[in-house]
Design an enzyme around this catalytic site. Sequence first.
Site, mmCIF file in Angstrom:
data_model
loop_
_atom_site.group_PDB
_atom_site.id
_atom_site.type_symbol
_atom_site.label_atom_id
_atom_site.label_comp_id
_atom_site.label_asym_id
_atom_site.label_seq_id
_atom_site.Cartn_x
_atom_site.Cartn_y
_atom_site.Cartn_z
ATOM 1 N N ASP A 235 0.783 -1.082 0.113
ATOM 2 C CA ASP A 235 -0.117 -0.132 0.039
ATOM 3 C C ASP A 235 0.879 1.337 -0.070
ATOM 4 O O ASP A 235 2.056 1.120 0.670
ATOM 5 C CB ASP A 235 -0.727 0.086 1.053
ATOM 6 C CG ASP A 235 -1.930 -0.993 0.985
ATOM 7 O OD1 ASP A 235 -2.647 -1.004 0.046
ATOM 8 O OD2 ASP A 235 -2.339 -1.723 2.128
ATOM 9 N N THR B 174 -14.168 21.681 6.975
ATOM 10 C CA THR B 174 -15.257 20.516 6.965
ATOM 11 C C THR B 174 -15.632 20.246 5.702
ATOM 12 O O THR B 174 -15.057 20.594 4.839
ATOM 13 C CB THR B 174 -16.633 21.632 7.502
ATOM 14 O OG1 THR B 174 -17.012 22.329 6.366
ATOM 15 C CG2 THR B 174 -16.405 22.557 8.689
ATOM 16 N N GLN C 295 -18.311 19.879 4.077
ATOM 17 C CA GLN C 295 -19.076 20.701 3.078
ATOM 18 C C GLN C 295 -18.316 21.625 2.477
ATOM 19 O O GLN C 295 -18.101 21.954 1.307
ATOM 20 C CB GLN C 295 -19.977 21.460 4.107
ATOM 21 C CG GLN C 295 -21.364 20.513 4.284
ATOM 22 C CD GLN C 295 -20.960 19.654 5.549
ATOM 23 O OE1 GLN C 295 -20.342 19.929 6.666
ATOM 24 N NE2 GLN C 295 -21.541 18.605 5.528
ATOM 25 N N ARG D 55 -14.802 21.940 2.558
ATOM 26 C CA ARG D 55 -13.596 21.629 2.016
ATOM 27 C C ARG D 55 -12.699 22.616 1.957
ATOM 28 O O ARG D 55 -11.678 22.788 1.166
ATOM 29 C CB ARG D 55 -13.691 20.925 0.552
ATOM 30 C CG ARG D 55 -14.468 19.634 0.708
ATOM 31 C CD ARG D 55 -15.375 19.366 -0.611
ATOM 32 N NE ARG D 55 -14.268 18.924 -1.582
ATOM 33 C CZ ARG D 55 -14.302 19.136 -3.001
ATOM 34 N NH1 ARG D 55 -15.160 19.608 -3.426
ATOM 35 N NH2 ARG D 55 -13.239 18.835 -3.810
ATOM 36 N N MET D 56 -12.514 23.409 2.932
ATOM 37 C CA MET D 56 -11.632 24.591 2.972
ATOM 38 C C MET D 56 -11.430 24.743 4.374
ATOM 39 O O MET D 56 -12.282 24.430 5.208
ATOM 40 C CB MET D 56 -11.976 26.093 2.321
ATOM 41 C CG MET D 56 -12.034 25.744 0.939
ATOM 42 S SD MET D 56 -12.783 27.413 0.451
ATOM 43 C CE MET D 56 -13.954 27.938 1.255
ATOM 44 N N LYS E 166 -7.654 28.087 2.290
ATOM 45 C CA LYS E 166 -6.875 27.167 1.668
ATOM 46 C C LYS E 166 -7.748 26.048 1.336
ATOM 47 O O LYS E 166 -8.624 25.506 2.305
ATOM 48 C CB LYS E 166 -5.447 26.761 2.146
ATOM 49 C CG LYS E 166 -5.423 26.246 3.351
ATOM 50 C CD LYS E 166 -3.887 25.868 3.785
ATOM 51 C CE LYS E 166 -3.899 24.911 4.934
ATOM 52 N NZ LYS E 166 -4.672 24.835 6.159
#
Lengths: 202, 684, 565
Positions: free
Chosen positions: B304, B374, B376, B378-379, B392
């Site tokens: 992996d 979060t 939702q 994504r920052m 960011k």
Amino acid sequence: MSALRSGRQLVAAVRALLVATVVLGLAYPLVMTGVAQVIAPARADGSLVSVDGSVVGSSLIGQTFTDEDGAPLPEYFQSRPSASDYDGAASGGSNLGPNSEELVAAVGERRADVAAFNGVPESEVPADAVTASGSGLDPDISPEYAAVQVRRVAEACGVPVDDVQALVDEHTDRRDLGFIGAPHVRVLELNLALDERFGDEG
Amino acid sequence: MTTALDRRPVSAAPTEPRPSASIEWGPAMAGAVRKLDPRGLVRQPVVFVVWVGSVFSTVLAITDPSVFGWLIAGWLWLTVLSANAAEAVAEGRGKAQADTLRKARQTTVAYLLDGSEVPAADLRPGMRVVVVAGQVIPGDGEVVEGIASVDESAITGESAPVIRESGGDRSAVTGGTTVLSDRIVVEITSKPGETFVDRMIALVEGASRQRTPNEIALNILLSSLTIVFLVVVITLQPLAIYSGAEQSLTTLIALVVCLIPTTIGALLSAIGIAGMDRLVQRNVLAMSGRAVEAAGDVNTLLLDKTGTITLGNRQASEFVAVGDYSDDEVADAAQLASLADETPEGRSIVVLAKERYGLRGRDDLPGAEFVPFTAQTRMSGVDLPDGRQLRKGAAGAVLAWVRSLGGSVPPEVGDVVDGISAAGGTPLLLASASADGARVLGVIHLKDVVKAGMAERFAELRRMGIRTVMITGDNERTARAIAAEAGIDDVLAEATPEDKLALIQREQSGGRLVAMTGDGTNDAPALAQADVGVAMNTGTTAAKEAGNMVDLDSDPTKLIEIVEIGKQLLITRGSLTTFSIANDLAKYFAILPAMFAGVFPGLDALNVMRLSSPESAILSAVVFNALIIVALVPLALRGVKYRPASASAMLRRNLAVYGVGGVVLPFVGIKLIDLLVSLIPGIA
Amino acid sequence: MSAAAAGWLQAGLLVLALALVHRPLGDWMARAFTTDPAEGPKSRFWPQGHWRVERLVYRAVGVDADAEQRWPTYLRSVLAFSLVSVLFLYGLQRLQSLLPLDNGMAGVEPGSAWNTAVSFVTNTNWQGYSGESTMGHLVQMAGLAVQNFVSAAVGIAVAVALVRGFARSGTDRLGNFWVDVTRAITRVLLPLATVAAVVLVLGGVVQNLSSGTEATTLAGATQFLPGGPVASQEAIKELGTNGGGFYNANSAHPFEGPSAWVSLFQVFLLLVIPFSLPRTFGRMVGDRRQGLAIVGVMAGLATASLALTNWAQARAGGAALQLAGAATEGQEVRFGGPLSALFGTATTLTSTGAVNSMHDSYTPTGGLLVMANMMLGEVAPGGVGSGLYGMLVLAVVAVFVAGLMVGRTPEYLGKKLGRREMTLASLYVLVTPVLVLTGTAVAVTTDTGLGSLLNSGSHGLSEVLYAFTSASNNNGSAFAGLSANTPFYNTALGLAMAFGRFLPMVLVVALAGRLAAQGRAPVTAGTLPTHQPLFVGLLGAVVLVVVGLTYFPALALGPLAEALA
């Protein structure tokens, strides 16, 4: 089931062997015999040597040159000792081991005999003169053994040593191609030549 | 899949093997004596023949006493005892571990859902028990309700607690571990006596040790050699009688024992146990010896990416400014946006800003409000007191944010993002919004960092003829870039469990043996299909059941060590077999002239060691034969030194050491022993 | 030129000839035995279809030449054919006087007939009888010479089956025994024998159907000069590594070995197929280097043995030979020492057993060496077919130990060597030493066994040890002082020959079946390379140590005691 399959193999085996016997056991040797008789009949028949139409031996097979009592005939070059006494129907060697007492005794006796017979010291007797060949039919002797015998033969025949030596040289084969085998003197042919050259004198 | 991988704990350094105890000969000898029971010895034909010889020679020594007879009998018994002791020592090493495990099994009581108590021994699969903080989990099972931190140190030796929760890949609990916090309901999955701990105890003690295929094959060869030499010696007596050199039965027994491959025969069992033990020392439990051997044969390693090849997390490697901004400005903004970001990625941004751009860490930023990541948005980022907002995050999310605030996006952003992706990196967009509007400041290049030293190990593996395949959820391009950097032979990108299984089957159909690690339930089919399937101890019960090894440290890198241990096991067997057979030459030269030079003085020429007397020659060979077993026990337990190399190089080395050494050493050894033995009255 | 220099030139010429011939012959045999279209190089020459004459044979035999056999069937064919052969040959000898071309010979005694039948069917050609006084031309041609062909062909077939085991994967089919035997004869043995027979005739070997000629010698005595279809039989006797002489003295007999070059040619004949088969093996498994490695081991052992024997025979050892001055007892003048040593070495290394000099009279060390040659298990290069499969089984053992030493489950040519494979290989290694040593032990403990000894002491023991070594390894040469035509030796040696031939064959065919059924493991850097000098050396060491060391004690009491006396 297994027995049945084995049975089938046995049947095939019998048939295969019959085919092989006919082809390899009869056709092949008979054809080869035919071929041999065409391409080299003399050799295929045993390289027989005839004098005045009667077979005196084979140039490949050694023989004894002794009188009826087994005493060596001095006018002939003598062959090597033989375990079978040059019996063409019983080839073979002595199979005595290198330490065999019997062989030690035999070698000792032969050395003395050869030395005495040829009037040479025992130390000059070469190995092939005191040992039996593998076939019991060795047609050859070493040039050394021939050299030991030359004087005796010349005296017995009443001819010059050099003449005999010349005949010996004539019947000495070097190694095949110069390196295969060993130098050897063809005894039967040499003795025949002796007879032919000096027969009347002897 | 990727998420499951990302959660895996990362061990920074390769596992140090647990220090192995020095050999304790005392208890071993006791065990050796117990093992004299012939019923047990039959399993080891070579040792059994020596045992029979010992009995006979003892009877002979009693009926016809002589110093020589007693010494031979004594040393033959010592030979058998040495063989037994070797096995006992090897088994003893597992005992300590087993004792620790036994303590974990002390739980006697379990509490059912209705509050009633039942003895732990009566638990059956399917029953549900409640375990609260401070209690020991009574049996193997799955958490079906609740979440708890669990201390698994009894099994793994690792003191840091782990989280166990219902559902998902962290639901498996092991009997004997302790719940530290909270309350969980566990559905029992194993029968009493067959729990994981029970199996471990049996394994480390060697009680359930099955002989492995190679060991069986070798045993057959050794048995055949034993039979040949038995025939040699049995038929020698008639020949000797013919030669007028009849031998005493004691001498013939001594000859048999010296000729049959006692060295390897005595150590074979110990080598196998020690091989398993070496795995245990590295916290790996092999469910069968077969798996250990298979490990040595592995042609293809499925590794992996995350945690094995790369560090678990991506790290910032560069700041790329866009538009009119300078790199310094971008670094400054990136640092501000990440100050409160405790994720490894966030921390790496702060570190990069400090190391590359000399920006000191600002511990407190009065008035700043941090915006966490979060699913939702994504920052993540920060709202500064001056009204500036820094964000960011993933390119799409940040671009959407900038556009939603009416900001413009410089066209070069797309190029930079694509460039970073192409190089196998992950681009994080950095943007700010203030009263002037929103704009993209730059791009943070997050990169997978290949673990130190991995490239060298993969090169080693390639020299050993092992192909490495990297398994990753990343896209093909990213995966190839990392593989190239790490020196991996091949990649399986955007891998699904089905892909993995198919890859294994494809490799196997070409005759290759495949090893892999896994922890998730969806890894189970692949783990079961692989020839060597190493399940992580943190993984699910399904994974552990499917694999044939469990790594208690849950360190996927260990696969490489497992392969090496498998090879070492086979090498040790082969080398000692060679050594053992090579020994015969010197023994012939010691014993044959001793037996026959009396009748054939010429045979004394074979006495090249110039041994002092026939008795001392035979005795010296027997003594050497016994001592060499004892001397080689440490080697058998430790294993022959293994250095990764090509097969030819390895063969050349081992042949030189154990083949040539096996011919030469006994000449020296027997001569030295003869010098001592010849001092014994009645021998010289 | 000194004898030693001539000796090395002879050996050099022989090596040169073998080096030249083994490639085309090996390739030709690989073509002949590649029967499956899936195998072998893809060209218009591979694989070969049936020849018309072969189709006739298959029809006569009643087999479907295109149906391949599983290993048990293949084995049943081998055994059935051999069993039928023994019965037929026994009957032919017993009934000889009732059949044509008997040359006046009586029916052969039951004990001798059994021994001889087994002997020729097992490719041993141990001869307890004297040819010129026992066997008429019909038995020689239709009985003995036929077995010279077919026993060699059976050996080749079994070897080919094993090679297919390595070459194939994932199949239960090993080929068709009847096709393999037929092709071995029609495409290899018969054409070569025909050419060889012509050469022998030209060299002076006799080929006639005469019962013999009476000659009157110069001294006036009568001498019997035997006849017979000798050249045709001798050609296959050497080519098939059979070794049974038409005459008692075998190739020492001037009618079988008329001159030195003919004798050297015979050495070439008996070595040529065994030394070419590794090439065949390499071609069929698709890696010529593997064949080269096998031939390397064979050649290395053979060269070492020849050098030692030459050295031993050149110095007269033993009291009698020292007195004579050279080891000429039992040796022909025209051949000389080096050619005799060369023949002796070649014949004992190949399970041929023909002789051009009498081994019993070799120097003690020389006798030790020719015996030790056989004790290596007839693998350097060994008999036709049997040498290759013997060496491959030993390679399996070597690979097993060496494979462990490189840390992998041992595999040879991609075939894993597990429990079953090692069981078969281990039993193979076990068979011959057990036969040799038990046979010898029984012989020296019974009066009837001891009664046949010509020589006493160590040399007597050597004669018995040699006999059982020769019989169990299917060689056929002898320390011929032993009178082996007795009920005890006829029976015991017959059993040794039969077990020594067929037990290994059973194991080899079973092994071939196991190997063919396996898949093929890929070759990686971690795979033990079996084509490099290191492995060649290792395999040579295994032959010497695992097989050779077994006989050390027995040798110590026999030839070694004599040599060191």
